[in-house]
Design a protein around this motif. Structure first.
Motif, mmCIF file in Angstrom:
data_model
loop_
_atom_site.group_PDB
_atom_site.id
_atom_site.type_symbol
_atom_site.label_atom_id
_atom_site.label_comp_id
_atom_site.label_asym_id
_atom_site.label_seq_id
_atom_site.Cartn_x
_atom_site.Cartn_y
_atom_site.Cartn_z
ATOM 1 N N ALA A 120 0.815 -1.208 0.000
ATOM 2 C CA ALA A 120 0.000 0.000 0.000
ATOM 3 C C ALA A 120 0.853 1.263 0.000
ATOM 4 C CB ALA A 120 -0.930 0.010 1.213
ATOM 5 N N VAL A 121 2.041 1.183 0.565
ATOM 6 C CA VAL A 121 2.898 2.362 0.643
ATOM 7 C C VAL A 121 3.712 2.561 -0.649
ATOM 8 C CG1 VAL A 121 4.868 3.352 1.878
ATOM 9 C CG2 VAL A 121 3.022 2.275 3.155
ATOM 10 N N ILE A 122 4.184 1.479 -1.247
ATOM 11 C CA ILE A 122 5.099 1.590 -2.392
ATOM 12 C C ILE A 122 4.376 1.551 -3.740
ATOM 13 C CG2 ILE A 122 7.023 0.432 -3.552
ATOM 14 C CD1 ILE A 122 8.002 -0.383 -0.782
ATOM 15 N N ALA A 123 3.294 0.808 -3.846
ATOM 16 C CA ALA A 123 2.620 0.619 -5.139
ATOM 17 C C ALA A 123 2.172 1.924 -5.804
ATOM 18 C CB ALA A 123 1.444 -0.329 -4.978
ATOM 19 N N PRO A 124 1.667 2.924 -5.077
ATOM 20 C CA PRO A 124 1.286 4.162 -5.769
ATOM 21 C C PRO A 124 2.452 4.837 -6.493
ATOM 22 C CG PRO A 124 0.302 4.118 -3.600
ATOM 23 C CD PRO A 124 1.241 2.961 -3.676
ATOM 24 N N TRP A 125 3.646 4.731 -5.946
ATOM 25 C CA TRP A 125 4.801 5.364 -6.589
ATOM 26 C C TRP A 125 5.239 4.590 -7.827
ATOM 27 C CZ3 TRP A 125 5.139 10.061 -5.027
ATOM 28 C CH2 TRP A 125 4.681 10.388 -3.750
ATOM 29 N N VAL A 126 5.063 3.279 -7.800
ATOM 30 C CA VAL A 126 5.363 2.472 -8.992
ATOM 31 C C VAL A 126 4.355 2.800 -10.095
ATOM 32 C CG1 VAL A 126 5.502 0.113 -9.892
ATOM 33 C CG2 VAL A 126 6.437 0.650 -7.637
ATOM 34 N N VAL A 127 3.080 2.908 -9.714
ATOM 35 C CA VAL A 127 2.045 3.263 -10.689
ATOM 36 C C VAL A 127 2.313 4.662 -11.244
ATOM 37 C CG1 VAL A 127 -0.424 3.719 -10.969
ATOM 38 C CG2 VAL A 127 0.336 1.735 -9.663
ATOM 39 N N LEU A 128 2.763 5.589 -10.403
ATOM 40 C CA LEU A 128 3.104 6.938 -10.851
ATOM 41 C C LEU A 128 4.207 6.894 -11.900
ATOM 42 C CD1 LEU A 128 3.124 10.117 -10.444
ATOM 43 C CD2 LEU A 128 4.956 9.672 -8.825
ATOM 44 N N LEU A 129 5.245 6.130 -11.637
ATOM 45 C CA LEU A 129 6.351 6.029 -12.584
ATOM 46 C C LEU A 129 5.902 5.449 -13.920
ATOM 47 C CD1 LEU A 129 9.439 6.314 -12.987
ATOM 48 C CD2 LEU A 129 9.625 3.957 -12.202
ATOM 49 N N VAL A 130 5.120 4.386 -13.865
ATOM 50 C CA VAL A 130 4.633 3.753 -15.103
ATOM 51 C C VAL A 130 3.717 4.711 -15.868
ATOM 52 C CG1 VAL A 130 3.203 1.883 -15.993
ATOM 53 C CG2 VAL A 130 4.909 1.410 -14.241
ATOM 54 N N ALA A 131 2.826 5.399 -15.170
ATOM 55 C CA ALA A 131 1.888 6.312 -15.833
ATOM 56 C C ALA A 131 2.625 7.478 -16.481
ATOM 57 C CB ALA A 131 0.852 6.820 -14.834
ATOM 58 N N VAL A 132 3.650 8.010 -15.832
ATOM 59 C CA VAL A 132 4.404 9.123 -16.413
ATOM 60 C C VAL A 132 5.150 8.673 -17.663
ATOM 61 C CG1 VAL A 132 6.376 10.650 -16.012
ATOM 62 C CG2 VAL A 132 4.589 10.469 -14.293
ATOM 63 N N VAL A 133 5.766 7.495 -17.613
ATOM 64 C CA VAL A 133 6.498 6.996 -18.784
ATOM 65 C C VAL A 133 5.543 6.748 -19.946
ATOM 66 C CG1 VAL A 133 7.820 5.028 -19.670
ATOM 67 C CG2 VAL A 133 8.426 6.061 -17.475
ATOM 68 N N VAL A 134 4.407 6.108 -19.677
ATOM 69 C CA VAL A 134 3.436 5.829 -20.744
ATOM 70 C C VAL A 134 2.884 7.140 -21.314
ATOM 71 C CG1 VAL A 134 1.160 4.836 -21.216
ATOM 72 C CG2 VAL A 134 2.840 3.544 -19.914
ATOM 73 N N ALA A 135 2.614 8.112 -20.458
ATOM 74 C CA ALA A 135 2.078 9.394 -20.932
ATOM 75 C C ALA A 135 3.093 10.122 -21.814
ATOM 76 C CB ALA A 135 1.678 10.266 -19.753
ATOM 77 N N ILE A 136 4.357 10.107 -21.426
ATOM 78 C CA ILE A 136 5.378 10.786 -22.232
ATOM 79 C C ILE A 136 5.544 10.105 -23.581
ATOM 80 C CG2 ILE A 136 7.857 11.255 -22.368
ATOM 81 C CD1 ILE A 136 7.747 11.854 -19.356
ATOM 82 N N VAL A 137 5.556 8.780 -23.574
ATOM 83 C CA VAL A 137 5.686 8.053 -24.851
ATOM 84 C C VAL A 137 4.502 8.358 -25.759
ATOM 85 C CG1 VAL A 137 5.666 5.739 -25.873
ATOM 86 C CG2 VAL A 137 7.167 6.242 -23.942
ATOM 87 N N ARG A 138 3.298 8.387 -25.193
ATOM 88 C CA ARG A 138 2.117 8.678 -26.013
ATOM 89 C C ARG A 138 2.120 10.124 -26.503
ATOM 90 N NH1 ARG A 138 -1.910 5.074 -26.533
ATOM 91 N NH2 ARG A 138 -3.393 6.745 -26.957
ATOM 92 N N LEU A 139 2.617 11.048 -25.702
ATOM 93 C CA LEU A 139 2.709 12.441 -26.151
ATOM 94 C C LEU A 139 3.690 12.583 -27.302
ATOM 95 C CD1 LEU A 139 2.641 14.554 -22.874
ATOM 96 C CD2 LEU A 139 0.987 14.615 -24.728
ATOM 97 N N VAL A 140 4.813 11.889 -27.214
ATOM 98 C CA VAL A 140 5.811 11.966 -28.276
ATOM 99 C C VAL A 140 5.260 11.385 -29.579
ATOM 100 C CG1 VAL A 140 8.057 11.048 -29.008
ATOM 101 C CG2 VAL A 140 7.784 12.016 -26.730
#
Length: 130
Positions: free
Chosen positions: A76-96
């Motif tokens: 519960a403590v670490i998973a939100p930060w992993v999801v944040l990292l994945v979402a930012v990477v996917v969003a940047i790739v889709r923006l590019v």
């Protein structure tokens, strides 16, 4: 007699490069706003995860599996930060790649909340262990 081709006929000899889709301004603006809000959501979900430690208060009267409870707590403590990292990477790739992207951070927020509920279920499974 000479035959010459018109300038327009040369276009048919080789294909024109495919045009990239135009960048949508509203999508870029919404994506940036949601990406700014995404770390705040990760912080809120991680903070809510710390409250799962209070579930150990019930262990005085019943036997608890502290290993399972720790897995749920740290998930519960670490998973939100992993999801944040994945979402930012996917969003940047889709923006590019000029794809519609505003929905990626929204899905990230939903996944963060879902991981908290899964972690809470793991913690409660550790409490009822005999």
């Amino acid at each position: 007699m000479t035959y010459s081709l018109s300038p327009d006929s040369y276009r048919t000899l080789r294909p024109e490069p495919a045009a990239r889709p135009a960048r949508r301004g509203w999508d870029l603006a919404l994506t940036i706003v949601f990406l700014v809000l995404l770390p705040l959501a990760a912080l809120a979900c991680s903070y809510a995860g710390f409250f799962l430690a209070f579930a150990a208060d019930a262990c005085g009267s019943v036997n608890c599996d502290y290993g399972v409870m720790n897995v749920g707590f740290w998930s519960a403590v670490i998973a939100p930060w992993v999801v944040l990292l994945v979402a930012v990477v996917v969003a940047i790739v889709r923006l590019v790649r000029h794809r519609i992207t505003f929905w990626v951070p929204l899905v990230g927020i939903v996944v963060m909340a879902a991981t908290w509920f899964v972690a809470a279920a793991i913690v409660s499974a550790g409490i009822s262990a005999s």
